[in-house]
Design a protein around this motif. Sequence first.
Motif, PDB file in Angstrom:
ATOM      1  N   ASN A  17       0.818  -1.209   0.000  1.00 20.07           N
ATOM      2  CA  ASN A  17       0.000   0.000   0.000  1.00 20.07           C
ATOM      3  C   ASN A  17       0.857   1.267   0.000  1.00 20.07           C
ATOM      4  O   ASN A  17       0.536   2.255  -0.666  1.00 20.07           O
ATOM      5  CB  ASN A  17      -0.952   0.018   1.204  1.00 20.07           C
ATOM      6  CG  ASN A  17      -2.058  -1.002   1.046  1.00 20.07           C
ATOM      7  OD1 ASN A  17      -2.367  -1.422  -0.063  1.00 20.07           O
ATOM      8  ND2 ASN A  17      -2.643  -1.421   2.167  1.00 20.07           N
ATOM      9  N   TYR A  18       1.972   1.222   0.757  1.00 17.46           N
ATOM     10  CA  TYR A  18       2.854   2.392   0.817  1.00 17.46           C
ATOM     11  C   TYR A  18       3.415   2.713  -0.561  1.00 17.46           C
ATOM     12  O   TYR A  18       3.364   3.859  -1.019  1.00 17.46           O
ATOM     13  CB  TYR A  18       3.982   2.149   1.826  1.00 17.46           C
ATOM     14  CG  TYR A  18       5.007   3.253   1.832  1.00 17.46           C
ATOM     15  CD1 TYR A  18       4.739   4.466   2.456  1.00 17.46           C
ATOM     16  CD2 TYR A  18       6.234   3.078   1.203  1.00 17.46           C
ATOM     17  CE1 TYR A  18       5.674   5.477   2.457  1.00 17.46           C
ATOM     18  CE2 TYR A  18       7.179   4.088   1.200  1.00 17.46           C
ATOM     19  CZ  TYR A  18       6.901   5.286   1.828  1.00 17.46           C
ATOM     20  OH  TYR A  18       7.832   6.291   1.812  1.00 17.46           O
ATOM     21  N   THR A  24       1.225   6.244  -7.198  1.00 20.77           N
ATOM     22  CA  THR A  24       0.101   7.102  -7.558  1.00 20.77           C
ATOM     23  C   THR A  24       0.491   8.563  -7.435  1.00 20.77           C
ATOM     24  O   THR A  24       0.174   9.385  -8.293  1.00 20.77           O
ATOM     25  CB  THR A  24      -1.119   6.788  -6.667  1.00 20.77           C
ATOM     26  OG1 THR A  24      -1.416   5.404  -6.761  1.00 20.77           O
ATOM     27  CG2 THR A  24      -2.329   7.590  -7.083  1.00 20.77           C
ATOM     28  N   LEU A  25       1.193   8.896  -6.350  1.00 20.11           N
ATOM     29  CA  LEU A  25       1.653  10.268  -6.152  1.00 20.11           C
ATOM     30  C   LEU A  25       2.640  10.674  -7.246  1.00 20.11           C
ATOM     31  O   LEU A  25       2.624  11.804  -7.732  1.00 20.11           O
ATOM     32  CB  LEU A  25       2.288  10.425  -4.765  1.00 20.11           C
ATOM     33  CG  LEU A  25       2.729  11.829  -4.383  1.00 20.11           C
ATOM     34  CD1 LEU A  25       1.530  12.772  -4.329  1.00 20.11           C
ATOM     35  CD2 LEU A  25       3.457  11.827  -3.055  1.00 20.11           C
ATOM     36  N   GLY A  26       3.499   9.742  -7.649  1.00 14.89           N
ATOM     37  CA  GLY A  26       4.443  10.027  -8.735  1.00 14.89           C
ATOM     38  C   GLY A  26       3.729  10.323 -10.042  1.00 14.89           C
ATOM     39  O   GLY A  26       4.096  11.255 -10.762  1.00 14.89           O
ATOM     40  N   GLN A  83      -5.583  11.602 -12.446  1.00 13.17           N
ATOM     41  CA  GLN A  83      -4.573  11.306 -11.428  1.00 13.17           C
ATOM     42  C   GLN A  83      -4.930  11.937 -10.084  1.00 13.17           C
ATOM     43  O   GLN A  83      -4.659  11.363  -9.033  1.00 13.17           O
ATOM     44  CB  GLN A  83      -3.187  11.799 -11.884  1.00 13.17           C
ATOM     45  CG  GLN A  83      -2.660  11.093 -13.105  1.00 13.17           C
ATOM     46  CD  GLN A  83      -2.519   9.596 -12.896  1.00 13.17           C
ATOM     47  OE1 GLN A  83      -2.210   9.118 -11.816  1.00 13.17           O
ATOM     48  NE2 GLN A  83      -2.759   8.843 -13.961  1.00 13.17           N
ATOM     49  N   ALA A  84      -5.551  13.134 -10.111  1.00 10.81           N
ATOM     50  CA  ALA A  84      -5.948  13.800  -8.867  1.00 10.81           C
ATOM     51  C   ALA A  84      -7.053  13.026  -8.170  1.00 10.81           C
ATOM     52  O   ALA A  84      -7.101  12.962  -6.932  1.00 10.81           O
ATOM     53  CB  ALA A  84      -6.394  15.230  -9.154  1.00 10.81           C
ATOM     54  N   ALA A  85      -7.951  12.420  -8.936  1.00 13.93           N
ATOM     55  CA  ALA A  85      -9.039  11.634  -8.354  1.00 13.93           C
ATOM     56  C   ALA A  85      -8.516  10.337  -7.731  1.00 13.93           C
ATOM     57  O   ALA A  85      -9.133   9.797  -6.808  1.00 13.93           O
ATOM     58  CB  ALA A  85     -10.088  11.326  -9.413  1.00 13.93           C
ATOM     59  N   ASN A  88      -5.334   9.772  -2.378  1.00 13.76           N
ATOM     60  CA  ASN A  88      -6.077   9.597  -1.136  1.00 13.76           C
ATOM     61  C   ASN A  88      -5.598  10.650  -0.145  1.00 13.76           C
ATOM     62  O   ASN A  88      -4.481  10.549   0.331  1.00 13.76           O
ATOM     63  CB  ASN A  88      -5.859   8.196  -0.583  1.00 13.76           C
ATOM     64  CG  ASN A  88      -6.751   7.927   0.606  1.00 13.76           C
ATOM     65  OD1 ASN A  88      -7.717   8.634   0.830  1.00 13.76           O
ATOM     66  ND2 ASN A  88      -6.392   6.893   1.356  1.00 13.76           N
ATOM     67  N   PRO A  89      -6.304  11.674   0.207  1.00  9.66           N
ATOM     68  CA  PRO A  89      -7.615  12.115  -0.289  1.00  9.66           C
ATOM     69  C   PRO A  89      -7.477  12.715  -1.686  1.00  9.66           C
ATOM     70  O   PRO A  89      -6.435  13.266  -2.025  1.00  9.66           O
ATOM     71  CB  PRO A  89      -8.040  13.189   0.722  1.00  9.66           C
ATOM     72  CG  PRO A  89      -6.757  13.743   1.241  1.00  9.66           C
ATOM     73  CD  PRO A  89      -5.776  12.604   1.222  1.00  9.66           C
ATOM     74  N   PRO A  90      -8.543  12.635  -2.484  1.00  8.75           N
ATOM     75  CA  PRO A  90      -8.463  13.150  -3.854  1.00  8.75           C
ATOM     76  C   PRO A  90      -8.328  14.674  -3.874  1.00  8.75           C
ATOM     77  O   PRO A  90      -8.883  15.365  -3.038  1.00  8.75           O
ATOM     78  CB  PRO A  90      -9.781  12.713  -4.489  1.00  8.75           C
ATOM     79  CG  PRO A  90     -10.625  12.168  -3.418  1.00  8.75           C
ATOM     80  CD  PRO A  90      -9.798  12.003  -2.189  1.00  8.75           C
ATOM     81  N   ARG A  91      -7.539  15.148  -4.821  1.00 10.08           N
ATOM     82  CA  ARG A  91      -7.387  16.598  -5.015  1.00 10.08           C
ATOM     83  C   ARG A  91      -8.516  17.088  -5.913  1.00 10.08           C
ATOM     84  O   ARG A  91      -9.124  16.323  -6.665  1.00 10.08           O
ATOM     85  CB  ARG A  91      -6.041  16.899  -5.670  1.00 10.08           C
ATOM     86  CG  ARG A  91      -4.867  16.493  -4.820  1.00 10.08           C
ATOM     87  CD  ARG A  91      -4.377  17.659  -3.974  1.00 10.08           C
ATOM     88  NE  ARG A  91      -3.457  17.247  -2.929  1.00 10.08           N
ATOM     89  CZ  ARG A  91      -2.156  17.134  -3.062  1.00 10.08           C
ATOM     90  NH1 ARG A  91      -1.607  17.344  -4.232  1.00 10.08           N
ATOM     91  NH2 ARG A  91      -1.403  16.785  -2.047  1.00 10.08           N
TER      92      ARG A  91
END
Length: 193
Positions: A17-18, A24-26, A83-85, A88-91
């Motif tokens: 998960n990490y 996802t952040l990348g 990508q923002a959606a 977690n939390p979505p932007r």
Amino acid sequence: MCLGLETRWQVGGEEYNYFKEEATLGKYCEALNELEHLVVMRLFELSKLSISGTGYKLRQKISKALQWRSEAIWKAIVRYDSQAAALNPPRAAISWEDITNYTFLGEFDLLFHSRTDIREYQWSKPAVRVGTTTYFKLCHAHKEIIRLNVEIHRLCTAIHDENQETSRVIEDLLISEPHLRLEMQRLYYKSQW
């Protein structure tokens, strides 16, 4: 074994998960950087359009570039929103209207979410950009003065030749068309004053 992992990561596990969040952040940061890049280029082109010394041809090229860039911005907005959606939390999603409302780099609030805030750089400040533009105009002013000194002589020669040719045509009309000659002579001398 080479990596020293004793157990495999399980889907839903802590490490899995990490690193899934990191990936996802990348992807989000990559989409954000692309969108920022395109919007900052658009803002710079808009500021170049508003500078008074910009010529007609350059304005036309910038306008075409803005039209082409708008399609790329649309695609970047779609990619950014997806990508923002996924975060977690979505932007918050962004729309084309949000982009078109930005007129200065300082209003561009997407830059808050990036890893580096480019608004702190000197080149992003409007006063520095105007100063840089003025500096380069001064650098090229010397070349322009040399060129204008050549053009002044050409213009003086063209004016002299035109005056000689007009006088010759007026004199040639003395015999063939005296009324036309008088009218041309009147208009010619009237334009001289």
